[in-house]
Design a protein around this motif. Sequence first.
Motif, short mmCIF file in Angstrom:
data_model
loop_
_atom_site.label_atom_id
_atom_site.label_comp_id
_atom_site.label_asym_id
_atom_site.label_seq_id
_atom_site.Cartn_x
_atom_site.Cartn_y
_atom_site.Cartn_z
N ASP A 78 3.11 6.20 -9.19
CA ASP A 78 2.38 7.05 -8.34
C ASP A 78 3.23 6.87 -7.09
O ASP A 78 3.61 5.99 -6.35
N PRO A 79 3.69 8.19 -6.72
CA PRO A 79 4.65 8.43 -5.22
C PRO A 79 3.78 7.96 -4.18
O PRO A 79 4.49 7.29 -3.44
N ARG A 80 2.48 7.73 -4.07
CA ARG A 80 1.81 7.50 -2.98
C ARG A 80 2.02 6.02 -2.68
O ARG A 80 1.94 5.30 -1.44
N GLY A 103 -1.59 20.22 1.10
CA GLY A 103 -0.79 21.51 1.26
C GLY A 103 0.80 21.27 1.44
O GLY A 103 1.36 22.21 1.52
N SER A 104 1.12 20.00 1.51
CA SER A 104 2.52 19.81 1.40
C SER A 104 3.24 20.06 0.15
O SER A 104 2.38 20.15 -0.88
N ALA A 105 4.39 20.03 0.12
CA ALA A 105 5.38 20.33 -1.03
C ALA A 105 4.68 19.16 -2.35
O ALA A 105 4.69 17.78 -1.95
N ALA A 106 4.48 19.58 -3.48
CA ALA A 106 4.10 18.65 -4.52
C ALA A 106 4.97 17.62 -4.79
O ALA A 106 6.24 18.04 -5.11
N LEU A 107 4.65 16.44 -4.92
CA LEU A 107 5.41 15.28 -5.34
C LEU A 107 5.05 14.81 -6.52
O LEU A 107 5.65 13.62 -7.03
N SER A 108 4.24 15.46 -7.30
CA SER A 108 3.89 14.74 -8.77
C SER A 108 5.14 14.87 -9.67
O SER A 108 6.08 15.71 -9.56
N VAL A 128 12.82 9.80 -10.53
CA VAL A 128 12.41 8.63 -9.71
C VAL A 128 11.74 7.28 -10.57
O VAL A 128 11.39 7.68 -11.66
N SER A 129 11.95 6.31 -10.18
CA SER A 129 11.14 5.13 -10.91
C SER A 129 11.11 4.15 -9.97
O SER A 129 12.05 3.99 -8.93
N ARG A 165 13.45 8.27 -16.94
CA ARG A 165 12.55 8.25 -15.59
C ARG A 165 12.10 9.47 -15.44
O ARG A 165 12.18 10.56 -16.29
N ARG A 166 10.92 9.50 -14.96
CA ARG A 166 10.13 10.68 -14.54
C ARG A 166 10.88 11.65 -13.58
O ARG A 166 11.37 11.17 -12.64
#
Length: 313
Positions: A78-80, A103-108, A128-129, A165-166
Amino acid sequence: MGNQVEKLTHLSYKEVPTADPTGVDRDDGPRIGVSYIFSNDDEDVEPQPPPQGPDGGGGDGLPDGGDGPPLPPPQPYDPRLHEVECSVFYRDECIYQKSFAPGSAALSTYTPENLLNKCRPGDLVEFVSQAQYPHWAVYVGNFQVVHLHRLEVSNSFLTDASQGRRGRVVNDLYRYKPLSPGAVVRNALAHVGAKERELSWRNSESFAAWCRYGKREFKIGGELRIGKQPYRLQIQLSAQRSHTLEFQSLEDLIMEKRRNDQIGRAAVLQELATHLHPAEPDEGDSYSARTTPPPGRPPAPAREEEARQAAVH
């Protein structure tokens, strides 16, 4: 020697080697300000393989040997929770922003196999990991990426470069005007095989970003560290509070930003709380603390406490 120092302090950026506007860098030989000290910040930490069962596949959720209780399912990334929300400014211009605001750039993030369906030649890819430095690469087509890994620029399949990694496409994090997709791919492929002293970048992010934007600031020694520190890394602590670090070069700032990514959001907030002890702002007011690192000294993963002392404005 005095004349040489005087000449260095009066150099203009026109005299500093840079990238050709077409994306073809014609740098040859040593460059002013290049220390030739290379950082492999994202090369020493290998991702841990998932637990495996007796058959080696891990599909039954049992540890090796099969005589223990089932392992809990891995927590999704979870990036958050793990990443630091931040912005980068050059003087008053925002040149980079990672935001979780609507509305910001997607970080999924996506599995490497699903990520392939979203990539186009010239895209920047970030793997990322948790507790690892993010790894950047340039997608060049045919399921392949070019990336700086273990002090060498390599051409690999995206699934291999991910190391499990994702990942995600991160074309919108930096706000510089990109080169054409063809120029980005040519920049990347032209450096395949370069290693050690042939390299001009400290990490995978700087290499990938240089390929896409062609700016000298991403290179080692691409800027003269003279005078006021023009770069600011603004770390968002909460909706109304932020902390700002100042740097003389984008190269130094990226190293600190990547260190924050590696230790994670909770550790960054704890570190700042320990060293800053800010007073709570009045309701409705915004709060910003500012730290100026020692001049000419790039941030290091294990920094002394005094480098974090802050003057609160």
